[in-house]
Design a protein around this motif. Structure first.
Motif, PDB file in Angstrom:
ATOM      1  N   VAL A 187       1.081  -1.177  -0.378  1.00 51.44           N
ATOM      2  CA  VAL A 187       0.022  -0.011  -0.264  1.00 51.44           C
ATOM      3  C   VAL A 187       0.771   1.218   0.210  1.00 51.44           C
ATOM      4  O   VAL A 187       1.753   1.365   0.323  1.00 51.44           O
ATOM      5  N   ASP A 188       0.223   2.212  -1.006  1.00 52.64           N
ATOM      6  CA  ASP A 188       1.207   3.380  -0.935  1.00 52.64           C
ATOM      7  C   ASP A 188       0.367   4.928  -1.297  1.00 52.64           C
ATOM      8  O   ASP A 188       0.045   4.223  -1.718  1.00 52.64           O
ATOM      9  N   VAL A 189       0.739   5.420  -0.825  1.00 53.65           N
ATOM     10  CA  VAL A 189       0.199   6.506  -1.152  1.00 53.65           C
ATOM     11  C   VAL A 189       1.277   8.136  -2.216  1.00 53.65           C
ATOM     12  O   VAL A 189       2.443   7.854  -1.612  1.00 53.65           O
ATOM     13  N   ARG A 190       0.963   8.321  -3.057  1.00 49.92           N
ATOM     14  CA  ARG A 190       1.701   9.624  -3.522  1.00 49.92           C
ATOM     15  C   ARG A 190       1.487  11.295  -4.224  1.00 49.92           C
ATOM     16  O   ARG A 190       0.468  10.719  -4.239  1.00 49.92           O
ATOM     17  N   VAL A 191       1.923  11.990  -3.989  1.00 52.03           N
ATOM     18  CA  VAL A 191       1.655  12.941  -4.994  1.00 52.03           C
ATOM     19  C   VAL A 191       2.563  13.887  -5.322  1.00 52.03           C
ATOM     20  O   VAL A 191       3.797  13.010  -5.312  1.00 52.03           O
ATOM     21  N   ALA A 192       1.458  14.093  -6.424  1.00 48.75           N
ATOM     22  CA  ALA A 192       3.243  14.945  -7.799  1.00 48.75           C
ATOM     23  C   ALA A 192       1.689  16.362  -7.702  1.00 48.75           C
ATOM     24  O   ALA A 192       0.752  16.542  -7.887  1.00 48.75           O
ATOM     25  N   ALA A 193       2.719  16.908  -8.287  1.00 53.67           N
ATOM     26  CA  ALA A 193       2.357  18.584  -8.727  1.00 53.67           C
ATOM     27  C   ALA A 193       1.666  18.403 -10.145  1.00 53.67           C
ATOM     28  O   ALA A 193       2.821  18.067 -10.570  1.00 53.67           O
ATOM     29  N   GLY A 194       0.389  19.468 -10.687  1.00 47.49           N
ATOM     30  CA  GLY A 194       0.815  19.279 -12.966  1.00 47.49           C
ATOM     31  C   GLY A 194      -0.739  20.080 -13.024  1.00 47.49           C
ATOM     32  O   GLY A 194      -1.277  19.831 -12.163  1.00 47.49           O
ATOM     33  N   ARG A 195      -0.708  19.703 -13.907  1.00 47.40           N
ATOM     34  CA  ARG A 195      -2.020  19.169 -14.826  1.00 47.40           C
ATOM     35  C   ARG A 195      -2.678  18.009 -14.259  1.00 47.40           C
ATOM     36  O   ARG A 195      -2.205  17.108 -15.307  1.00 47.40           O
ATOM     37  N   VAL A 196      -4.249  17.858 -13.766  1.00 45.63           N
ATOM     38  CA  VAL A 196      -4.380  16.753 -12.966  1.00 45.63           C
ATOM     39  C   VAL A 196      -4.415  15.854 -14.094  1.00 45.63           C
ATOM     40  O   VAL A 196      -4.307  15.541 -13.577  1.00 45.63           O
ATOM     41  N   ALA A 197      -4.702  15.723 -15.158  1.00 46.94           N
ATOM     42  CA  ALA A 197      -5.663  14.672 -15.531  1.00 46.94           C
ATOM     43  C   ALA A 197      -4.337  14.273 -15.920  1.00 46.94           C
ATOM     44  O   ALA A 197      -4.050  13.057 -16.540  1.00 46.94           O
ATOM     45  N   ASP A 198      -3.581  15.008 -16.920  1.00 43.48           N
ATOM     46  CA  ASP A 198      -2.046  14.939 -17.176  1.00 43.48           C
ATOM     47  C   ASP A 198      -1.549  13.530 -16.467  1.00 43.48           C
ATOM     48  O   ASP A 198      -0.813  12.876 -16.181  1.00 43.48           O
ATOM     49  N   ARG A 208     -10.607   7.159 -21.072  1.00 43.47           N
ATOM     50  CA  ARG A 208     -10.101   6.790 -22.228  1.00 43.47           C
ATOM     51  C   ARG A 208      -8.633   6.948 -22.958  1.00 43.47           C
ATOM     52  O   ARG A 208      -8.840   6.689 -23.431  1.00 43.47           O
ATOM     53  N   ASN A 209      -8.555   7.115 -21.638  1.00 42.00           N
ATOM     54  CA  ASN A 209      -6.732   7.407 -22.028  1.00 42.00           C
ATOM     55  C   ASN A 209      -5.921   6.087 -21.013  1.00 42.00           C
ATOM     56  O   ASN A 209      -4.371   5.600 -21.952  1.00 42.00           O
ATOM     57  N   MET A 210      -6.947   5.634 -19.924  1.00 47.24           N
ATOM     58  CA  MET A 210      -5.734   4.111 -19.399  1.00 47.24           C
ATOM     59  C   MET A 210      -6.254   3.352 -20.310  1.00 47.24           C
ATOM     60  O   MET A 210      -7.295   3.324 -20.452  1.00 47.24           O
ATOM     61  N   ARG A 211      -5.799   1.934 -20.513  1.00 50.30           N
ATOM     62  CA  ARG A 211      -5.413   1.295 -20.757  1.00 50.30           C
ATOM     63  C   ARG A 211      -5.842  -0.232 -19.844  1.00 50.30           C
ATOM     64  O   ARG A 211      -4.999  -1.253 -20.246  1.00 50.30           O
ATOM     65  N   CYS A 212      -6.324   0.101 -19.049  1.00 45.96           N
ATOM     66  CA  CYS A 212      -6.692  -0.899 -17.826  1.00 45.96           C
ATOM     67  C   CYS A 212      -8.623  -0.561 -18.436  1.00 45.96           C
ATOM     68  O   CYS A 212      -9.085   0.350 -18.468  1.00 45.96           O
ATOM     69  N   ASP A 213      -8.868  -1.334 -17.138  1.00 47.83           N
ATOM     70  CA  ASP A 213     -10.186  -1.032 -16.582  1.00 47.83           C
ATOM     71  C   ASP A 213     -10.434  -0.319 -15.698  1.00 47.83           C
ATOM     72  O   ASP A 213      -9.525   0.636 -14.557  1.00 47.83           O
ATOM     73  N   VAL A 230     -13.336  22.857 -18.559  1.00 52.80           N
ATOM     74  CA  VAL A 230     -12.520  21.690 -17.686  1.00 52.80           C
ATOM     75  C   VAL A 230     -12.094  20.776 -18.326  1.00 52.80           C
ATOM     76  O   VAL A 230     -11.194  19.867 -17.574  1.00 52.80           O
ATOM     77  N   GLY A 231     -13.416  19.446 -18.506  1.00 54.61           N
ATOM     78  CA  GLY A 231     -13.778  18.581 -19.102  1.00 54.61           C
ATOM     79  C   GLY A 231     -13.949  17.984 -17.252  1.00 54.61           C
ATOM     80  O   GLY A 231     -13.964  18.308 -16.340  1.00 54.61           O
ATOM     81  N   SER A 232     -14.239  16.783 -17.733  1.00 54.78           N
ATOM     82  CA  SER A 232     -13.961  15.428 -16.674  1.00 54.78           C
ATOM     83  C   SER A 232     -12.655  14.935 -16.414  1.00 54.78           C
ATOM     84  O   SER A 232     -11.764  14.266 -17.723  1.00 54.78           O
ATOM     85  N   VAL A 233     -11.824  14.288 -14.732  1.00 54.13           N
ATOM     86  CA  VAL A 233     -10.969  13.743 -15.160  1.00 54.13           C
ATOM     87  C   VAL A 233     -11.086  12.286 -15.073  1.00 54.13           C
ATOM     88  O   VAL A 233     -10.288  11.465 -16.179  1.00 54.13           O
ATOM     89  N   SER A 234     -12.513  11.760 -14.112  1.00 51.48           N
ATOM     90  CA  SER A 234     -12.999  10.456 -14.675  1.00 51.48           C
ATOM     91  C   SER A 234     -13.051  10.260 -16.555  1.00 51.48           C
ATOM     92  O   SER A 234     -13.075   8.772 -16.158  1.00 51.48           O
TER      93      SER A 234
END
Length: 147
Positions: free
Chosen positions: A85-96, A135-140, A126-130
């Motif tokens: 189990v891990d928790v990570r935080v990054a900064a940037g444009r949210v979806a990308d 549309r872009n992830m290659r998994c469920d 702004v669109g939707s992150v979900s």
């Protein structure tokens, strides 16, 4: 044949569904014996021009997430069925950033995210992150709906 997930990424956004997303991801990780990664993005767009210290903002947000989700994280870390189990935080444009810096390097076979319920006008701008993840992830991708 039932899909067996081995790596589950939970996208946390601080919204009203965050706890439900964390709980659903934990349950699925336990049921599947899957590695679990919780990820959050500090949105850089509002702060791009003011020279924000993103490293400090990420560290602060990580600490806050660990506090907000303490019971869920404790259950996950104590569950022998969940290898990591891990928790990570990054900064940037949210979806990308969510996809490229957090989810894709983890190589999940399931992404769990929440529905924020943006108004139609806000969604148009702004669109939707979900939707982006679907549309872009290659998994469920599992979208946890608001109550």
């Amino acid at each position: 044949m039932t899909q067996k997930y081995t790596r589950i990424f939970a996208a946390l956004d601080g919204a009203s569904t965050q706890e439900a997303v964390a709980d659903r991801a934990l349950s699925l990780a336990a049921d599947n014996g899957a590695h679990l990664l919780f990820g959050h993005v500090v949105d850089s767009v509002p702060n791009e021009m003011n020279g924000a210290d993103y490293q400090a903002l990420c560290a602060e947000r990580l600490k806050l997430l660990e506090q907000e989700l303490a019971p869920t994280l404790a259950r996950a870390r104590e569950d022998a069925r969940i290898p990591s189990v891990d928790v990570r935080v990054a900064a940037g444009r949210v979806a990308d950033t969510l996809m490229e810096e957090l989810a894709q390097p983890f190589n999940p076979d399931l992404v769990v995210c929440g529905e924020r319920g943006l108004s139609n006008i806000k969604y148009a701008f702004v669109g939707s992150v979900s939707t982006f993840l679907i549309r872009n992830m290659r998994c469920d991708v599992l979208v946890v709906k608001q109550d």
